[in-house]
Design a protein around this motif. Structure first.
Motif, PDB file in Angstrom:
ATOM      1  N   ASP A  97      -3.174  -9.319  -5.489  1.00 36.95           N
ATOM      2  CA  ASP A  97      -4.463  -8.717  -5.466  1.00 36.95           C
ATOM      3  C   ASP A  97      -5.583  -9.355  -5.162  1.00 36.95           C
ATOM      4  O   ASP A  97      -5.493 -10.579  -4.634  1.00 36.95           O
ATOM      5  CB  ASP A  97      -4.611  -8.589  -7.034  1.00 36.95           C
ATOM      6  CG  ASP A  97      -3.684  -7.799  -7.862  1.00 36.95           C
ATOM      7  OD1 ASP A  97      -3.603  -6.582  -7.488  1.00 36.95           O
ATOM      8  OD2 ASP A  97      -2.990  -8.102  -8.867  1.00 36.95           O
ATOM      9  N   ASP A 125      -7.404  -1.727  -3.498  1.00 33.75           N
ATOM     10  CA  ASP A 125      -6.052  -1.122  -3.230  1.00 33.75           C
ATOM     11  C   ASP A 125      -5.538  -1.611  -1.984  1.00 33.75           C
ATOM     12  O   ASP A 125      -6.145  -1.455  -0.820  1.00 33.75           O
ATOM     13  CB  ASP A 125      -6.308   0.326  -3.202  1.00 33.75           C
ATOM     14  CG  ASP A 125      -4.821   1.326  -2.889  1.00 33.75           C
ATOM     15  OD1 ASP A 125      -4.218   0.479  -2.410  1.00 33.75           O
ATOM     16  OD2 ASP A 125      -4.823   2.377  -3.386  1.00 33.75           O
ATOM     17  N   LYS A 128      -5.144   0.438   0.877  1.00 34.64           N
ATOM     18  CA  LYS A 128      -6.617   1.006   1.651  1.00 34.64           C
ATOM     19  C   LYS A 128      -7.043  -0.044   2.430  1.00 34.64           C
ATOM     20  O   LYS A 128      -7.594   0.071   3.434  1.00 34.64           O
ATOM     21  CB  LYS A 128      -7.423   1.464   0.700  1.00 34.64           C
ATOM     22  CG  LYS A 128      -6.937   2.765  -0.005  1.00 34.64           C
ATOM     23  CD  LYS A 128      -7.768   3.147  -1.205  1.00 34.64           C
ATOM     24  CE  LYS A 128      -7.404   4.584  -1.767  1.00 34.64           C
ATOM     25  NZ  LYS A 128      -8.377   5.070  -2.831  1.00 34.64           N
ATOM     26  N   GLU A 248     -12.628  -0.409 -10.081  1.00 39.07           N
ATOM     27  CA  GLU A 248     -11.617  -0.113  -9.012  1.00 39.07           C
ATOM     28  C   GLU A 248     -12.850   0.041  -7.854  1.00 39.07           C
ATOM     29  O   GLU A 248     -13.795   0.645  -8.014  1.00 39.07           O
ATOM     30  CB  GLU A 248     -10.911   1.183  -9.131  1.00 39.07           C
ATOM     31  CG  GLU A 248      -9.621   0.821  -9.993  1.00 39.07           C
ATOM     32  CD  GLU A 248      -8.756  -0.075  -9.379  1.00 39.07           C
ATOM     33  OE1 GLU A 248      -8.675  -0.129  -8.052  1.00 39.07           O
ATOM     34  OE2 GLU A 248      -8.254  -1.012 -10.036  1.00 39.07           O
TER      35      GLU A 248
END
Length: 259
Positions: A97, A125, A128, A248
């Protein structure tokens, strides 16, 4: 400009499943006598991915750590162009992460959704991030400043004292380094091929400081780029941000890092 070319530490070094023991096999039991070879060798310890660093340039300052044993890294920076406004960023990577916290200053008012992200760590993400140009490129580098690349570009160097060196280097082929901006190199033209520098290594031959003197050219004013390294084999793991501080990442964040 967010100055993405000086924002993100290299993180590939954090992805190995076979980390070297902390402090083991330090760079040089015998520092090469040739000054250029000594400086090239001085960056080898960076490949082990266990150190802290600082990075400073024209209006930019940053610091962070790379900690391969825990597959983590962290970097914070601040950009101040002298106009009275500033921007900042913090990036945390703990495999698999990563999170980014942005302080866009006055620019934030012009970006949709930026205000609600203020003070928050945006979870990225990974699919992405791979498409996010500058961001993904710098996450594929082991060394946050590209010092190994820069030392290979040395064209002239001499040892000035024990552990100290001075000379010139060609920065024109080192634009993948976070310390060297491609636009700056373009503005410098031929001057980029012979930038004055000084460097220092510790008693074990490991790079501790690299200072590159950049002359004025176009909109670029004369300034120094300074990188320091410390805590070889003794860095600490990056810490995951508190859950109540995480959201997010927004589409605008990914877009910001695209070329």
């Amino acid at each position: 400009m967010l100055a993405a070319t000086l924002l993100v530490p290299g993180l590939t070094a954090c992805k190995s499943d076979d980390p070297a023991p902390a402090g083991a096999g330090s760079a040089a039991s015998a520092v090469p006598a040739d000054p250029k070879e000594a400086l090239i060798a001085s960056t080898k310890e960076l490949e082990k991915g266990n150190f802290t660093f600082t990075l400073a340039g024209d209006g930019l300052s940053g610091k962070g750590l790379v900690h391969k044993p825990s597959n983590s890294a962290q970097f914070s920076m601040k950009f101040d162009d002298g106009s009275g406004s500033s921007m900042g960023m913090e990036l945390i990577f703990i495999q698999p992460d990563s999170w980014v916290k942005l302080d866009l200053g006055e620019l934030g008012a012009m970006i949709p959704g930026a205000e609600k992200m203020k003070g928050k760590y945006q979870h990225l993400d990974q699919s992405k991030v791979k498409d996010a140009g500058e961001l993904s490129r710098y996450m594929e580098q082991a060394d946050p400043a590209g010092s190994a690349m820069l030392t290979k570009g040395i064209t002239d160097v001499e040892k000035t004292a024990e552990g100290s060196y001075a000379g010139k280097l060609d920065a024109s082929a080192a634009t993948d380094s976070s310390a060297v901006d491609a636009d700056m190199v373009k503005a410098l033209g031929a001057q980029a091929k012979a930038l004055p520098f000084t460097a220092k290594v510790d008693a074990e031959g490991r790079l501790t400081e690299l200072v590159i003197s950049v002359p004025s050219a176009g909109e670029t004013k004369a300034h120094d780029i300074k990188v320091t390294y410390a805590d070889y084999g003794n860095a600490t793991a990056a810490q995951k941000p508190a859950a109540d501080k995480v959201v997010e990442a927004s589409p605008e964040t990914y877009e910001m890092f695209k070329k």
